[in-house]
Every structure is written in structure tokens, then in C-alpha cells.
Scaffold this motif. Sequence first.
Motif, short mmCIF file in Angstrom:
data_model
loop_
_atom_site.label_atom_id
_atom_site.label_comp_id
_atom_site.label_asym_id
_atom_site.label_seq_id
_atom_site.Cartn_x
_atom_site.Cartn_y
_atom_site.Cartn_z
N ASP A 127 5.20 5.22 2.77
CA ASP A 127 4.69 6.58 2.98
C ASP A 127 5.90 7.51 3.11
N VAL A 182 -5.20 4.27 -1.45
CA VAL A 182 -6.48 4.79 -0.97
C VAL A 182 -6.24 6.17 -0.36
N GLY A 228 1.31 5.31 0.24
CA GLY A 228 0.56 6.38 0.89
C GLY A 228 -0.31 5.78 1.97
N VAL A 251 5.73 7.74 -3.97
CA VAL A 251 5.23 6.99 -5.12
C VAL A 251 5.93 7.41 -6.40
N ARG A 261 -4.07 2.40 8.56
CA ARG A 261 -5.49 2.23 8.91
C ARG A 261 -6.08 0.96 8.33
N GLU A 263 0.87 -1.18 0.00
CA GLU A 263 0.00 0.00 0.00
C GLU A 263 0.90 1.23 0.00
#
Length: 299
Positions: free
Chosen positions: A73, A115, A53, A99, A58, A51
Motif C-alpha cells: 500500500d 479489492v 492496495g 501498483v 482487512r 494484495e
Amino acid sequence: MSVSRETPPLCDYEGSRYRTEFWDPSRTYEDAVERLALRALLPPTGERLVEIGAGFGRLIGEYAGYRQVILVDPALSMLEQAREHLAADPRVILVAGSVYDLPLATATCDTTVTVRMLHHLADVPLALTEIARITRPGGAYVLEYANKRHLKAILRYLLRRQGYNPFSREPYEFVELNFDFHPAYMTDVLRQAGFAIEAGRAVSILRLGRLKQLIPAQHLARLDGWLQRPLAPLAPAPSVFLRARAADRDQCAAPASLFRCLHCRQEGPLAQVSDSLVCPHCQTGWAIRQGIYDFRVPG
Ligand SMILES: C[S@@+](CC[C@H](N)C(=O)[O-])C[C@H]1O[C@@H](n2cnc3c(N)ncnc32)[C@H](O)[C@@H]1O
């Protein structure tokens, strides 16, 4: 050899109180409907999911079917919070990076997720090039974007209560480094990056203050869940989730290592020397800060 590349500006979450101030109880509905959409679109199992970001992690609970989960991140403080609440889950790898220039080797991930991240990007096509590179051929990319052409925006526009045109295709920057995107624009840039869209969900159509006051979050979320799939083709909701498939390239050897050096771009194992990963080609070191691989700057 070092390759320097100008990258677009970052929306800086370093030190932000995103977890406590944004995801307070008033957003129970949003959290629930995003999980429903993610569950519907995510391939349930796989070797490795990233994942990008990921913030404080969460959504980590949705990735239980994966053998390894990488959370990327640029904000170290977000990853530090992730580390605290993940309680040293051995499946999880935390990586500080952007990214636009990912420290992951080509074709390393079965599934890539973003997301609530794309809306911070001034250059989505550049980000998608990187996402396509790290996603294995035939792998899945599950994404969410903020929709510029949602029903409320159309009504406001027709009633002349809104300045921007929800039907024009270019991204709309409503606050610095916060963008809404037209569905046709997202379809185009995904295709250009080599992704084929397989399925979608229209999410948060009931995100209206009055409704949220009147109806308990879990009931509102259940209703949203029923509407997500049938409404997907029209994309009338403020948030859109998609599952796209990375093009099946002919030949693709399995990657020799997880990381690549961001200084010389070599893809091959980086050697762990004390609290650093060191590139055997250019000798650049990348710090490991209490378990977080920090690829923001050499250190
Ligand atoms: C709104 S938060 C979403 C966090 C998480 N995905 C969630 O849904 O809870 C946006 C996150 O995107 C990260 N971000 C911003 N620019 C980024 C970039 N260029 N590359 C990767 N992540 C970025 C921020 O640091 C922040 O943690």
C-alpha cells in the motif's frame, strides 16, 4: 542507471480514518459479501500471495492457506495499522509502494489480489502491466472493480435521474480519483495485459439502504452469496469480482529474489544493511521502518 517514469496521481489515504469511519458496523453486509466472493474465487492455498492496495489488512484472514502474504500500500499509516492488528504474523511482509511501480521482482507471486483499489486508478492498463509482471505464469489474479453498468445506474439513467451513460465503455470518474468501470472495458484491459478471465461474481446487488435497515446483515449477505454466481454473466451489481489467469509464458526461471530496486530496476537480492535494503548494483537504499519495507522514495 536510473529509469525515471511519470506515474499517474495517487489517491492519498495517508492518515485517513478508513478503518474506523468507513468499516463501521453499517458496512457489515459489504464486508461479508466481499469475503464470500473472495473465498469462492481465491485459489485456497499457495506459496506466496500479494494484495496490492491492502489498506489496513482487512482481508488478511482470507489468506490463511498461503505460506507468505505480502501487503502493499502507498499509505504508510495504513500499513502501520496492519502491523498493529496482525500481531507480528511471521508470514506477512508489509511493503509501502504503488501498483504503478512495484518493488517486487518478476513472476514472484502465485496469486495477486486487488479489492477496492482499482477504482482509485486513473491508469488501469499501466497497473495491469505491473500486476501481470509480478504474477507468475499461470498464476491467479483475483480482482474487484466498481461497476459502472449496474442495475440501479441503468434504471436511474432510463428515468433521466442520472447524467452519465452506464452503457458507454470509458471509465467514469464520479469524484476525483474515484472511477466506475464498464464490464466490457475491464474485460478488454485484462486481455490486453495477458489475463484470461476464468470466473466471476456479481457482488453487493442488495446494497440498498432500505433493505439493509429491514434485514439483518448476515441474512442479507447469505442471500447475496446465493445470487453472486448466477448473476455474474449479467454483472448487474455495483461490485464485480473476477478471477483471471496470467498467461503461461514458455520459459520463466524462478525469481532470484523477492524485491527489485526501483532506481536501477535490477532484480536480484537487495542487501540488508542496518535499517535499509541496499541495491548492490546502484547502491540505492530503501528504508525499513519498524518492519515495513518503504519503497516510496529512496531513504
Ligand atoms: C478503499 S481502500 C481498500 C483497502 C483494502 N483493499 C480493503 O478492501 O479494505 C483503497 C486502498 O488502495 C490504496 N491505493 C490507492 N492508490 C494506490 C496505488 N496506486 N497503488 C496501490 N494502492 C493504492 C490506498 O492507499 C488504500 O489503502
